[in-house]
Write a protein that holds these residues in place. Structure first.
Motif, short mmCIF file in Angstrom:
data_model
loop_
_atom_site.label_atom_id
_atom_site.label_comp_id
_atom_site.label_asym_id
_atom_site.label_seq_id
_atom_site.Cartn_x
_atom_site.Cartn_y
_atom_site.Cartn_z
N ILE A 1 0.83 -1.21 0.00
CA ILE A 1 0.00 0.00 0.00
C ILE A 1 0.86 1.26 0.00
O ILE A 1 0.44 2.32 -0.48
CB ILE A 1 -0.96 -0.01 1.21
CG1 ILE A 1 -2.08 1.01 1.00
CG2 ILE A 1 -0.21 0.30 2.50
CD1 ILE A 1 -3.18 0.94 2.03
N LEU A 2 2.09 1.15 0.49
CA LEU A 2 2.97 2.31 0.49
C LEU A 2 3.30 2.75 -0.93
O LEU A 2 3.41 3.95 -1.21
CB LEU A 2 4.25 1.99 1.26
CG LEU A 2 5.17 3.18 1.59
CD1 LEU A 2 4.48 4.13 2.54
CD2 LEU A 2 6.48 2.69 2.19
N GLY A 3 3.43 1.80 -1.84
CA GLY A 3 3.71 2.14 -3.23
C GLY A 3 2.56 2.83 -3.93
O GLY A 3 2.76 3.52 -4.93
N HIS A 4 1.33 2.67 -3.42
CA HIS A 4 0.18 3.34 -4.01
C HIS A 4 0.04 4.77 -3.50
O HIS A 4 -0.55 5.61 -4.19
CB HIS A 4 -1.10 2.56 -3.70
CG HIS A 4 -1.20 1.25 -4.41
ND1 HIS A 4 -1.58 1.16 -5.74
CD2 HIS A 4 -0.93 -0.01 -4.01
CE1 HIS A 4 -1.57 -0.11 -6.11
NE2 HIS A 4 -1.19 -0.84 -5.08
N TYR A 5 0.55 5.07 -2.32
CA TYR A 5 0.44 6.41 -1.77
C TYR A 5 1.58 7.32 -2.19
O TYR A 5 1.46 8.54 -2.11
CB TYR A 5 0.38 6.34 -0.24
CG TYR A 5 -1.02 6.23 0.31
CD1 TYR A 5 -1.81 7.36 0.48
CD2 TYR A 5 -1.57 5.00 0.64
CE1 TYR A 5 -3.10 7.27 0.98
CE2 TYR A 5 -2.86 4.89 1.14
CZ TYR A 5 -3.62 6.04 1.31
OH TYR A 5 -4.91 5.94 1.79
N PHE A 6 2.72 6.74 -2.61
CA PHE A 6 3.88 7.55 -2.97
C PHE A 6 4.36 7.14 -4.35
O PHE A 6 4.61 5.96 -4.59
CB PHE A 6 5.01 7.37 -1.95
CG PHE A 6 4.71 7.97 -0.61
CD1 PHE A 6 5.01 9.30 -0.35
CD2 PHE A 6 4.10 7.22 0.38
CE1 PHE A 6 4.73 9.85 0.88
CE2 PHE A 6 3.80 7.76 1.61
CZ PHE A 6 4.12 9.09 1.87
N VAL A 7 4.46 8.13 -5.23
CA VAL A 7 4.95 7.89 -6.59
C VAL A 7 6.22 8.70 -6.83
O VAL A 7 7.28 8.15 -7.09
CB VAL A 7 3.87 8.26 -7.62
CG1 VAL A 7 4.40 8.05 -9.04
CG2 VAL A 7 2.60 7.46 -7.39
N ARG A 8 6.11 10.02 -6.72
CA ARG A 8 7.28 10.88 -6.96
C ARG A 8 8.32 10.72 -5.85
O ARG A 8 9.52 10.75 -6.12
CB ARG A 8 6.82 12.34 -7.05
CG ARG A 8 7.91 13.33 -7.37
CD ARG A 8 7.34 14.70 -7.67
NE ARG A 8 6.48 15.17 -6.61
CZ ARG A 8 6.91 15.84 -5.54
NH1 ARG A 8 8.19 16.11 -5.41
NH2 ARG A 8 6.08 16.24 -4.61
N ARG A 9 7.88 10.55 -4.63
CA ARG A 9 8.80 10.39 -3.49
C ARG A 9 8.89 8.93 -3.04
O ARG A 9 9.13 8.66 -1.87
CB ARG A 9 8.33 11.24 -2.31
CG ARG A 9 8.19 12.72 -2.63
CD ARG A 9 7.58 13.47 -1.47
NE ARG A 9 7.40 14.88 -1.74
CZ ARG A 9 6.75 15.72 -0.95
NH1 ARG A 9 6.23 15.28 0.18
NH2 ARG A 9 6.63 16.99 -1.27
N ARG A 10 8.73 8.02 -3.97
CA ARG A 10 8.66 6.61 -3.59
C ARG A 10 9.97 6.11 -3.00
O ARG A 10 9.98 5.36 -2.02
CB ARG A 10 8.27 5.78 -4.81
CG ARG A 10 8.06 4.31 -4.51
CD ARG A 10 7.56 3.60 -5.74
NE ARG A 10 6.21 4.02 -6.07
CZ ARG A 10 5.63 3.78 -7.24
NH1 ARG A 10 6.30 3.15 -8.18
NH2 ARG A 10 4.39 4.17 -7.46
N ALA A 11 11.11 6.50 -3.59
CA ALA A 11 12.40 6.04 -3.07
C ALA A 11 12.63 6.55 -1.65
O ALA A 11 13.08 5.81 -0.77
CB ALA A 11 13.53 6.50 -3.99
N PHE A 12 12.29 7.81 -1.41
CA PHE A 12 12.46 8.37 -0.07
C PHE A 12 11.49 7.73 0.92
O PHE A 12 11.85 7.45 2.07
CB PHE A 12 12.24 9.88 -0.13
CG PHE A 12 12.46 10.58 1.19
CD1 PHE A 12 13.71 10.62 1.76
CD2 PHE A 12 11.41 11.18 1.85
CE1 PHE A 12 13.92 11.25 2.98
CE2 PHE A 12 11.59 11.82 3.07
CZ PHE A 12 12.87 11.86 3.63
N ALA A 13 10.25 7.46 0.48
CA ALA A 13 9.28 6.83 1.37
C ALA A 13 9.70 5.40 1.73
O ALA A 13 9.56 4.97 2.88
CB ALA A 13 7.90 6.81 0.71
N ASN A 14 10.25 4.67 0.75
CA ASN A 14 10.72 3.32 1.04
C ASN A 14 11.89 3.32 2.01
O ASN A 14 11.99 2.45 2.87
CB ASN A 14 11.12 2.61 -0.26
CG ASN A 14 9.93 2.08 -1.02
OD1 ASN A 14 8.99 1.58 -0.43
ND2 ASN A 14 9.94 2.21 -2.33
#
Length: 470
Positions: free
Chosen positions: A124-137
């Protein structure tokens, strides 16, 4: 021809068709441009998620951090109870190591326990973050670091005062907080509502069922196999070479990635180190990860690493594997502290990029199924890794050979992923390069390519122009 009917006119037309009788089958029905939403097609903005890269996504990110802190770090704390379990049940190293190995394997591939918390949180984290996905991961992966820095000391405190049975009861109660985290993980709503079905128009699936009758048993079996192939990502594994290489490499990597954490405390205590001081090593490892994982996420977002995350990931796996050789030098606190430092730095990049690389290899709608297949594959090596290490200890009576074996597994997987991706990209560049033609006979005679059916037009002088298209 432009349809100028308004939505109200479309609604009245649908009502009149419904009053005339049952609808015609799909193959006899004429196509109409009317819909319950009017003649307007949904714009791309309507299909965007309601809260991308922010909003409620920060709450989901915080919940994911806590889930990873409670799930991924807990199996590593079993090393604190390793000696007590061994003496309580009079078991050897190979038998005792089945406890953390089964727990870790179920975490990655079961339908039980930690798996029901770990995998949905990552997906679900990948659905909430696209542009900042690397930082969110990378921020989410700090949850593992937080768990590694706090749970070992907490487990040692519980073991000292309540024994291993009471410690497991209290730790189980703490792990129930995953239910609270799951309650805040809401699905991402689309910007536009689902189009309502017009009265008198059955769904397309209902139309097909009414026209073709009931499915036969063979049709149901074929549909089940097709759904299984799609949701288990078997089609991705067969068609996507990058996913194929990455899943095999990560599966082989897991054979030696977790085992050092399980045997670090027994290795230190077997050479006379106090158990509290040995548990401190795991806490130091977790503290380094807390500060390094966000930094690893920021480094991975640099322009120089754009499109090269797999090579950064392979390099981190290589360094992590080589760090195991430090344990062969000795079992003193200073030597093991150096091992923990190098291992933690490389582990930070591995944890930050593990899911990020997968999100770049497969499309986001297929990410949950792709993640599911990888976790099932790596659960096999996670299951057999610790028992194989215990068998090696029982046969050699030395823990250091376990770290050497982990070094071999990690280094070989890193080389496999890095070299395989390089060769694959080199072959793709060769196929994309334009064909090289022979040099022209003279400077004023340039070959531009002649297709069948082209006409030659003679111009003044010696020039000839080839017309290949109009």
């Amino acid at each position: 021809m432009v349809d100028r009917r308004t939505p109200e006119m479309c609604e009245k037309e649908a009502e009149s068709r419904a009053s005339e009788g049952p609808p015609w089958p799909a193959r006899f029905r004429s196509t109409s441009s009317c819909s319950s939403e009017g003649a307007r097609a949904p714009s791309p903005a309507d299909k965007q998620p309601a809260a991308p890269d922010g909003g409620w996504g920060w709450v989901v990110l915080l919940a994911t951090i806590l889930v990873l802190a409670l799930t991924l770090a807990f199996p590593s704390c079993i090393g604190i109870f390793y000696t007590d379990l061994q003496s309580q049940f009079h078991a050897n190293n190979s038998e005792t190591s089945w406890v953390p190995s089964i727990m870790t394997a179920v975490l990655h591939a079961g339908g039980l326990g930690f798996c029901l918390s770990f995998q949905p949180a990552i997906a679900i984290l990948g659905h909430y973050f696209v542009r900042r996905r690397a930082f969110a991961n990378s921020l989410a992966s700090t949850g593992t670091a937080i768990g590694l820095s706090t749970l070992p000391l907490f487990a040692h405190f519980l073991l000292t005062h309540m024994g291993w049975r009471g410690s497991f009861l209290i730790l189980g109660a703490v792990l129930l907080n995953c239910c609270v985290c799951g309650a805040v993980m809401r699905p991402v709503h689309q910007g536009s509502k689902k189009p309502n079905r017009t009265r008198g128009q059955p769904d397309k699936i209902e139309n097909e069922l009414s026209s073709t009758g009931h499915h036969r048993a063979s049709g149901k079996l074929a549909a089940f196999l097709a759904a299984l192939q799609k949701h288990m990502a078997f089609d991705l594994f067969c068609s996507n070479k990058r996913y194929q290489i990455y899943s095999i490499g990560v599966t082989w990597m897991m054979l030696g990635f977790v085992v050092p954490l399980l045997y670090l405390v027994p290795y230190a205590t077997s050479h006379g180190m106090e158990q509290k001081r040995a548990a401190l090593l795991l806490s130091i490892l977790g503290l380094i990860n807390i500060f390094m994982r966000p930094l690893a996420g920021i480094i991975s977002e640099l322009h120089c690493f754009s499109g090269k995350h797999i090579y950064l990931f392979s390099g981190a796996v290589l360094v992590n594997g080589l760090s195991n050789c430090i344990c062969g030098i000795g079992a003193s606190f200073s030597v093991l502290l150096a091992f923990v430092g190098v291992y933690a730095l490389s582990m930070s990049f591995i944890g930050s990029l593990l899911f990020q690389v997968l999100m770049e290899i497969v499309e986001m709608p297929r990410f949950p199924s792709a993640l599911g297949l990888i976790t099932i594959m790596e659960s096999v090596t996670l299951l057999i890794g610790p028992p194989l290490g215990g068998l090696l200890v029982d046969s050699t009576q030395e823990y250091k050979y376990v770290f050497y074996a982990c070094c071999c597994a990690m280094v070989s997987s890193a080389l496999f992923m890095g070299v395989a991706f390089y060769l694959l990209e080199r072959d793709e560049r060769k196929t994309m390069d334009p064909p090289k033609h022979a040099a022209p006979l003279s400077l004023d005679c340039q070959y531009t390519g002649i297709t069948p059916g082209s006409r030659a037009v003679q111009r003044s002088g010696s020039e000839t122009e080839y017309i290949t298209s109009v």
